[in-house]
Write an enzyme that holds these catalytic residues in place. Structure first.
Site, PDB file in Angstrom:
ATOM      1  N   ASN A   1      32.596  30.508  36.998  1.00  0.00           N
ATOM      2  CA  ASN A   1      32.858  30.768  35.579  1.00  0.00           C
ATOM      3  C   ASN A   1      33.120  29.473  34.810  1.00  0.00           C
ATOM      4  O   ASN A   1      32.658  29.297  33.681  1.00  0.00           O
ATOM      5  CB  ASN A   1      34.036  31.734  35.419  1.00  0.00           C
ATOM      6  CG  ASN A   1      33.579  33.191  35.494  1.00  0.00           C
ATOM      7  OD1 ASN A   1      32.407  33.467  35.764  1.00  0.00           O
ATOM      8  ND2 ASN A   1      34.489  34.122  35.265  1.00  0.00           N
TER       9      ASN A   1
ATOM     10  N   CYS B   1      36.486  37.219  30.207  1.00  0.00           N
ATOM     11  CA  CYS B   1      36.678  36.422  31.426  1.00  0.00           C
ATOM     12  C   CYS B   1      36.684  34.899  31.250  1.00  0.00           C
ATOM     13  O   CYS B   1      37.614  34.245  31.697  1.00  0.00           O
ATOM     14  CB  CYS B   1      35.652  36.835  32.461  1.00  0.00           C
ATOM     15  SG  CYS B   1      35.984  38.528  33.013  1.00  0.00           S
TER      16      CYS B   1
ATOM     17  N   THR C   1      43.381  41.199  35.494  1.00  0.00           N
ATOM     18  CA  THR C   1      44.199  40.014  35.797  1.00  0.00           C
ATOM     19  C   THR C   1      44.193  39.143  34.532  1.00  0.00           C
ATOM     20  O   THR C   1      43.557  38.092  34.491  1.00  0.00           O
ATOM     21  CB  THR C   1      43.628  39.224  36.999  1.00  0.00           C
ATOM     22  OG1 THR C   1      42.207  39.014  36.797  1.00  0.00           O
ATOM     23  CG2 THR C   1      43.837  39.950  38.295  1.00  0.00           C
TER      24      THR C   1
END
Ligand code: NAD
Ligand code: UGA
Length: 430
Positions: A211, A263, A94
């Site tokens: 995150n 990420c 993604t």
């Protein structure tokens, strides 16, 4: 150990990357029957030939175990895996799109590929990191009223992926259908962990919030380190003192050259994009990202200072290209941002990394030996904390360099030893 036969689930994992391959290998190790699919023919051929396509500690032995006991198989194409599955995990990329939002094209393709073949009452699980609301979006793509969609975000780190999967701090399962959530949670019942079952949107938010928080913690400690340099404090005891407060904790407080990886950069931007979509100004998150860009600049500025203000035409050595140690992944690595900045100021860059042997852009000489990288260099920048860098022959490195200047972006090396050899040394926050 509970065998999947007892609960009757057959698992498909779509995507054999860092998350998919780890998920497949670990679920098979936990006793489940798993079929893992990818669209990459070469990757599936490698896996079927017994090769491990990524560098992850402990993965190879789990893949071997799964193949040997027949619980883990690999097939080409999502539909071939989903056809026999009762629970189908989506572990596809993604990535970031141009405006910062998460790009869901791979997820949509995978969902549409599996939709026609999914068995009645099967479950599709989003393990990819997906924007809040995606569970419903995937359900709409599937157009299968008899199939539930569940969010089960993944929190593993590259390099320690297998360990993190088998010893998670928590398992999060989000669904609007409680029975489907329970079936997915049951897959993890042999793990000794806290399982949080909630609605799908909250599960999706937990992943982004985690995150973003970790990135913020790093930008905070990098800011404290920068201030330490200005006021004459040493960030090592500062960080120890900070982390000793149990409300703060000692982990994830190591100052560095800036954070990166596949990420944090995309997920911080995607969360900010989501906030902007609902007219919420997430100032703290924007600052977290800006501070990280400044940290790359600060690392380069230290090298420039050593070279008398300008690196134009100067030979510069870079040790470490992976985004952290113990991985061969250099996606959004701090080293790439720093190397790009060095090229922008017309430095001549020669780089070495134990695992990364080429880069996707021109202008950098990537060599296979750390000593070759430092030959005639004005400055050496250490960007990735590979343990092997500690044990190199620094007397030899001192002789090889044009001027003995080291910018240690990870505070990895022995500063006193280097100074005694004759190096000028700059670390982070000291
Ligand atoms: P990756 O790029 O390593 O692997 C993705 C794999 O999916 C690739 O091998 C690709 O070929 C395959 N794929 C794409 N479309 C497919 C399709 N239609 N059918 C079958 N296979 C297909 O990605 P990754 O690092 O494993 O990340 C996957 C997701 O997990 C992302 O959303 C990421 O944000 C999230 N995540 C990653 C990590 C990590 O540490 N890498 C940790 C937690 C969550
Ligand atoms: C990160 C999260 O830690 C995982 O929980 C999450 O699942 C994953 O992102 C994801 O969503 O993909 P990962 O990117 O593999 O995992 O790597 P980290 O170990 O978190 O490191 C990220 C960056 O922060 C690296 O550049 C690393 O060098 C840096 N870092 C980390 C520091 O500078 N200091 C630290 O103390 C820790």
């Amino acid at each position: 150990m509970v065998r999947s036969e007892q609960v009757g689930e057959r698992v498909a994992v779509i995507g054999a990357g860092y998350v998919g391959l780890t998920t497949a290998a670990c679920l098979a190790h936990m006793g489940h029957e798993v079929v893992c699919a990818d669209i990459d023919e070469e990757r599936i051929a490698q896996l079927n030939a017994g090769e491990t396509p990524i560098f992850e500690q402990g993965l190879e032995s789990l893949l071997r175990e799964g193949r040997a006991n027949g619980r883990l198989t690999f097939v080409l194409g999502a539909a071939n895996a989903a056809a026999t599955a009762t629970i189908c995990f989506l572990c596809v990329p993604t990535p970031q799109s141009a405006d910062g939002a998460a790009d869901l094209q791979y997820l949509e393709v995978a969902a549409r590929q599996i939709a026609p073949v999914l068995g009645a009452d099967s479950i599709v699980v989003n393990k990819s990191t997906v924007p809040i609301g995606s569970t419903r979006v995937v359900a709409a793509w599937l157009e299968r009223a008899d199939v539930s969609v569940v969010s089960n975000p993944e929190f593993l780190r590259e390099g320690t992926a297998v360990h993190d999967f088998l010893h998670p701090d928590r398992v999060v399962v989000g669904a609007d259908d409680p029975a489907a959530a329970r079936r997915v949670a049951d897959l993890y019942q042999t793990l000794d962990t806290n399982t949080i079952v909630c609605d799908a949107a909250s599960a999706e938010m937990i992943k982004y919030a985690a995150n973003a928080y970790l990135a913020m913690k790093l930008s905070f400690v990098n800011s404290v380190a920068a201030l330490c340099e200005h006021v004459g404090a040493d960030c090592s005891p500062v960080v120890e003192g900070l982390g000793s407060d149990h409300r703060i904790g000692p982990h994830y407080l190591q100052p560095g050259p800036g954070w990166g990886g596949s990420c944090f950069p995309k997920d911080t931007l995607a969360l900010d994009w989501m906030a902007r979509e609902v007219d919420y100004r997430f100032d703290l998150l924007q600052t977290t990202v800006e501070v990280n860009e400044q940290q790359f600049d600060r690392t380069v500025a230290k090298a420039e200072a050593f070279a008398g203000g300008s690196l134009a035409g100067q030979q510069v050595a870079v040790w470490g290209l992976a985004f952290k140690a113990d991985t061969d992944d250099y996606r959004e690595s701090p080293a790439l941002h720093i190397v790009q900045r060095l090229l922008d100021v017309e430095a001549k860059v020669r780089a070495y990394d134990p695992e990364v042997r080429s880069l996707p852009f021109e202008g950098v000489d990537v060599v296979a030996d750390p000593y070759e990288a430092v030959e005639n260099a004005r400055v050496l920048l250490l960007i990735t904390e590979w343990d092997e860098f500690r044990w190199l022959d620094f007397d030899r490195i001192h002789r090889l360099m044009a001027t003995p200047h080291i910018v240690d972006g990870r505070n990895l090396l022995d500063r006193d030893q280097l100074r005694s050899i004759g190096f000028q040394y700059r670390g982070v926050g000291r």
